[in-house]
Design an enzyme around this catalytic site. Structure first.
Site, PDB file in Angstrom:
ATOM      1  CG  ASP A   8      -2.071   0.906   1.194  1.00 45.18           C
ATOM      2  OD1 ASP A   8      -2.438   1.325   0.079  1.00 45.18           O
ATOM      3  OD2 ASP A   8      -2.641   1.211   2.261  1.00 45.18           O
ATOM      4  N   GLY A  22      -9.317   5.458   3.005  1.00 45.85           N
ATOM      5  CA  GLY A  22      -9.843   6.404   3.992  1.00 45.85           C
ATOM      6  C   GLY A  22     -11.214   6.008   4.499  1.00 45.85           C
ATOM      7  CB  VAL A  26     -10.554  -1.977   6.415  1.00 45.05           C
ATOM      8  CG1 VAL A  26     -11.946  -1.672   5.923  1.00 45.05           C
ATOM      9  CG2 VAL A  26     -10.125  -3.365   5.975  1.00 45.05           C
TER      10      VAL A  26
END
Ligand SMILES: [Zn+2]
Length: 285
Positions: free
Chosen positions: A84, A215, A237
């Protein structure tokens, strides 16, 4: 979206979700307890899952990526491993040659648009050559969370139709739009999303890339389902799954470590199973 990655695990998971009209949790793991809990939840729920690691975790716990990859491969359900918010070009160049990720978010959103696109295009090509799928952020999502830098003074920019075309042109596979979503906690009145914009972006993509939503702290099950109903398949998440873990560790800090590990895993597994039902991914595999 690259047509050269037919066997990419992240893309296979998201294609099935798009087809089935459900969302898949893309869940951050900071340690091996989280990895264990997330994989167990996916298996128990017969749900696909995308396991996320932050670039900072690769530096903090380099062996976690290999443990996570082994856990994904050994699972009885489809689980992919995703890096990520990779914001450091050199780290991306190293990672594609040394680490077993299925997909990477090439996040150059701290650069101006043209530079962002140029770097994204170049790094996407490199990732695709290694069979790795690419996510990119269009517009700019504000805020920060534990493990990624805060956007600080940079202003949030909502994703425009032109930008969507530009990123498709850069050959990315997954798009993370900015539609009023922020990293970190929302103000007391809660998230205010431009769902119309989300729906328009989804129609514009026409299956050429999948939609990721970042978000999601403080999201209700209802808002989550509205976003999935408007085309989101990769639902990132962090706090939604881990808030109760942090609470549990704080409350039980004086307990033996083995107990914290076992019960901590149970807490995260329970929350994850709950959100797999909300996203509609339970019992899909
Ligand atoms: Zn994010």
């Amino acid at each position: 979206m690259s047509s050269t990655l037919p066997n990419n695990r992240t893309l296979q998971i998201l294609a099935a979700a798009d087809e089935g009209g459900y969302g898949v949790l893309a869940a951050i793991a900071y340690n091996v307890e989280h990895v264990t809990a997330l994989v167990r939840a996916a298996e128990a729920s017969h749900s696909p899952l995308i396991l996320l690691l932050f670039p900072s975790t690769l530096k903090q716990l380099p062996s976690l990526v290999f443990a996570a990859s082994a856990a994904c491969r050994a699972a009885s359900v489809p689980i992919s491993l995703h890096l990520d918010h990779a914001q450091d070009e050199q780290q991306i160049r190293d990672v594609v040659n040394t680490m077993p990720f299925d997909s990477i978010m090439v996040d150059m959103s701290h650069y101006e648009h043209e530079e962002n696109l140029r770097k994204t295009r170049e790094l996407t090509k490199l990732c695709h050559e290694r069979g790795i799928a690419v996510e990119a952020e269009s517009g700019r999502i504000n805020g920060g969370e534990d493990g990624i830098a805060d956007t600080g003074e940079l202003e949030a920019l909502l994703t425009s139709p032109d930008e969507v075309e530009d990123f498709l042109d850069a050959d990315i596979d997954i798009l993370a739009p900015s539609i009023g979503n922020i990293h970190g906690d929302y103000p007391p009145e809660g998230p205010k999303l431009d769902l119309g914009r989300l729906e328009r972006i989804h129609s514009q993509l026409r299956g050429r890339a999948r939609l990721a939503l970042h978000g999601t702290n403080d999201f209700s099950p209802k808002l989550t389902q509205e976003c999935i109903g408007n085309g989101v398949t990769k639902f990132n998440v962090n706090k939604l799954l881990l808030a109760s873990y942090h609470h549990f560790i704080k409350e039980n800090a004086d307990q033996p470590i083995t107990k914290l590990i076992d019960q901590g895993i149970e807490v995260v597994q329970r929350e994850t199973e709950k959100w797999m039902v909300v996203c509609g991914s339970a019992n899909r595999c």
